[in-house]
Motif scaffolding. Structure first.
Motif, PDB file in Angstrom:
ATOM      1  N   GLN A 147       0.880  -1.164   0.000  1.00 45.97           N
ATOM      2  CA  GLN A 147       0.000   0.000   0.000  1.00 45.97           C
ATOM      3  C   GLN A 147       0.918   1.214   0.000  1.00 45.97           C
ATOM      4  N   GLU A 252      -6.832  -8.899  -5.355  1.00 48.79           N
ATOM      5  CA  GLU A 252      -8.246  -8.799  -4.937  1.00 48.79           C
ATOM      6  C   GLU A 252      -8.356  -8.892  -3.414  1.00 48.79           C
ATOM      7  N   ARG A 253      -7.565  -9.797  -2.836  1.00 50.36           N
ATOM      8  CA  ARG A 253      -7.532  -9.930  -1.368  1.00 50.36           C
ATOM      9  C   ARG A 253      -7.108  -8.616  -0.718  1.00 50.36           C
ATOM     10  N   SER A 255      -7.214  -5.693  -1.982  1.00 49.70           N
ATOM     11  CA  SER A 255      -8.215  -4.658  -2.227  1.00 49.70           C
ATOM     12  C   SER A 255      -9.355  -4.786  -1.220  1.00 49.70           C
ATOM     13  N   SER A 256      -9.841  -6.021  -0.974  1.00 52.62           N
ATOM     14  CA  SER A 256     -10.959  -6.117  -0.028  1.00 52.62           C
ATOM     15  C   SER A 256     -10.499  -5.881   1.408  1.00 52.62           C
ATOM     16  N   ASN A 257      -9.233  -6.193   1.735  1.00 51.26           N
ATOM     17  CA  ASN A 257      -8.741  -5.923   3.094  1.00 51.26           C
ATOM     18  C   ASN A 257      -8.522  -4.445   3.366  1.00 51.26           C
ATOM     19  N   THR A 258      -8.106  -3.697   2.331  1.00 47.08           N
ATOM     20  CA  THR A 258      -7.755  -2.283   2.535  1.00 47.08           C
ATOM     21  C   THR A 258      -8.854  -1.332   2.058  1.00 47.08           C
ATOM     22  N   GLY A 259      -9.754  -1.830   1.209  1.00 45.88           N
ATOM     23  CA  GLY A 259     -10.788  -0.967   0.620  1.00 45.88           C
ATOM     24  C   GLY A 259     -10.252  -0.151  -0.555  1.00 45.88           C
ATOM     25  N   LEU A 260      -8.988  -0.399  -0.957  1.00 43.36           N
ATOM     26  CA  LEU A 260      -8.407   0.365  -2.077  1.00 43.36           C
ATOM     27  C   LEU A 260      -8.678  -0.339  -3.395  1.00 43.36           C
ATOM     28  N   LYS A 261      -8.984   0.446  -4.418  1.00 42.07           N
ATOM     29  CA  LYS A 261      -9.313  -0.154  -5.718  1.00 42.07           C
ATOM     30  C   LYS A 261      -8.289   0.202  -6.798  1.00 42.07           C
TER      31      LYS A 261
END
Ligand code: KG4
Ligand code: ZN
Length: 336
Positions: A147, A252-253, A255-261
């Motif tokens: 990140q 994808e993991r 992204s769903s853990n951090t909320g970042l796209k």
């Protein structure tokens, strides 16, 4: 502001001149790369001593051409940015010594740059991105998902515990009898078919972290038991599918853990067409593609990273050491 970048961490001797415009965008004035891939292909991998010797021969030529292409002299340059690590020690030393020599004779200041941080920031060469965003660096030696919170501020989300994704491509290609470095060749062969009867496993599925050692064993078994001229493209297809799926699963993991796209992918494997297509057409990720010339090793990203760090107020004077292992989460002062 105009920086000269110098890169010699592995088997590419590169130099580039990069400027920053008043509106904050980058202009790449020159980007010269001399690849040693053909030489190392004879040995099936990079031979460190040969690579260092080639840098010694090529770097002065590449440096001269970078200034000529940009139509500048060394006195027009505000700073010289050179890769200080990570990479092959002998190769890093050649680049840093060369940069120091130019700096001493011209009076232009020197900055040491982390090669992986330069890959991470390479998306900013061409895109305006807001922090934080996701970054995947996938090369012959690295597979790291981070990140990016800001310049010099990175949180590691996942990395490989064994082989890098590029290594998985290259080793699979060797098993298929393709020349080194095999990523491009394997991908080309895979694109001659549109599906495969074979399926390969995703390492550490459902967990943080990458693993390609079990994958490599599975490819080896597949080759031993099934390789014929007819199945070869299908095996290549399955290898590419397996590696690309593993990379996507971790993105994808994250992204769903951090909320970042927003995601930037850099390093040699980021040149892979199937990976780029999957990311471009992804249902929830927003992909910022890095042009191919800035994905594989280059010096424009080294100059740009140094400029971004300089603007962020980070002081990167070049010490006399090089750092063959240097995580981006550590400053140069704590690297060794
Ligand atoms: O970043 P890079 O140029 O050098 C370093 O390793 O630092 O990455 C080289 C890696 C090699 O493993 C090569 O096979 C892989 O990137 N690569 C590819 C493609 N182009 C380069 N892998 C898959 N598909 C490609 N199109
Ligand atoms: Zn690299």
């Amino acid at each position: 502001m105009k920086f000269l970048g110098i890169e010699t961490s592995c088997d590419e001797s590169a130099a580039a001149v990069v400027s920053k415009q008043p509106d904050g965008s980058f202009q790449v004035n020159s980007n010269v790369i001399s690849s040693q891939a053909d030489l190392h292909a004879l040995y099936g991998g990079v031979v460190p001593e040969l690579a260092a010797r080639e840098h010694l021969k090529n770097l002065p030529l590449v440096f001269k051409k970078a200034l000529e292409d940009a139509k500048v002299s060394i006195q027009d340059i505000d700073a010289i940015a050179v890769t200080q690590g990570p990479g092959l020690k002998g190769c890093l030393l050649i680049g840093c010594d060369f940069a120091r020599g130019i700096s001493d004779s011209s009076g232009v200041p020197l900055k040491g740059v982390n090669h992986i941080e330069a890959h991470v920031l390479s998306g900013l060469l061409v895109h305006k991105l807001n922090f934080p965003f996701l970054s995947l660096v996938v090369s012959g030696g690295h597979t790291e998902l981070s990140q990016v919170n800001g310049i010099g501020d990175y949180t590691l989300l996942a990395k490989t515990g064994d082989d890098a994704a590029g290594e998985a491509f290259d080793k699979s290609a060797t098993l298929l009898g393709l020349p080194y470095p095999g990523g491009v060749e394997l991908s080309k062969l895979a694109s001659s078919v549109s599906k495969s009867r074979f399926k390969l496993p995703i390492g550490l599925k459902g967990k943080d972290g990458f693993s390609f050692s079990g994958f490599k064993t599975a490819v080896s078994l597949l080759v031993q038991n099934n390789l014929t001229e007819e199945t070869k493209p299908e095996i290549a297809w399955a290898v590419e599918e397996g590696i690309v799926s593993a990379l996507l699963e971790k993105i994808e993991r994250a992204s769903s853990n951090t909320g970042l796209k927003e995601i930037v992918v850099s390093g040699g494997v980021a040149a892979n067409k199937r990976l780029r297509e999957r990311l471009t057409n992804h249902k929830f990720l927003k992909f910022y593609p890095v042009p191919l010339e800035f994905c594989t090793d280059n010096a424009a990203m080294i100059a740009a990273a140094a400029m971004l760090r300089f603007e962020a107020g980070l002081n990167d004077t070049l010490s006399s050491e090089v750092f063959p292992r240097w995580p981006i989460y550590k400053s140069a002062a704590n690297a060794s």
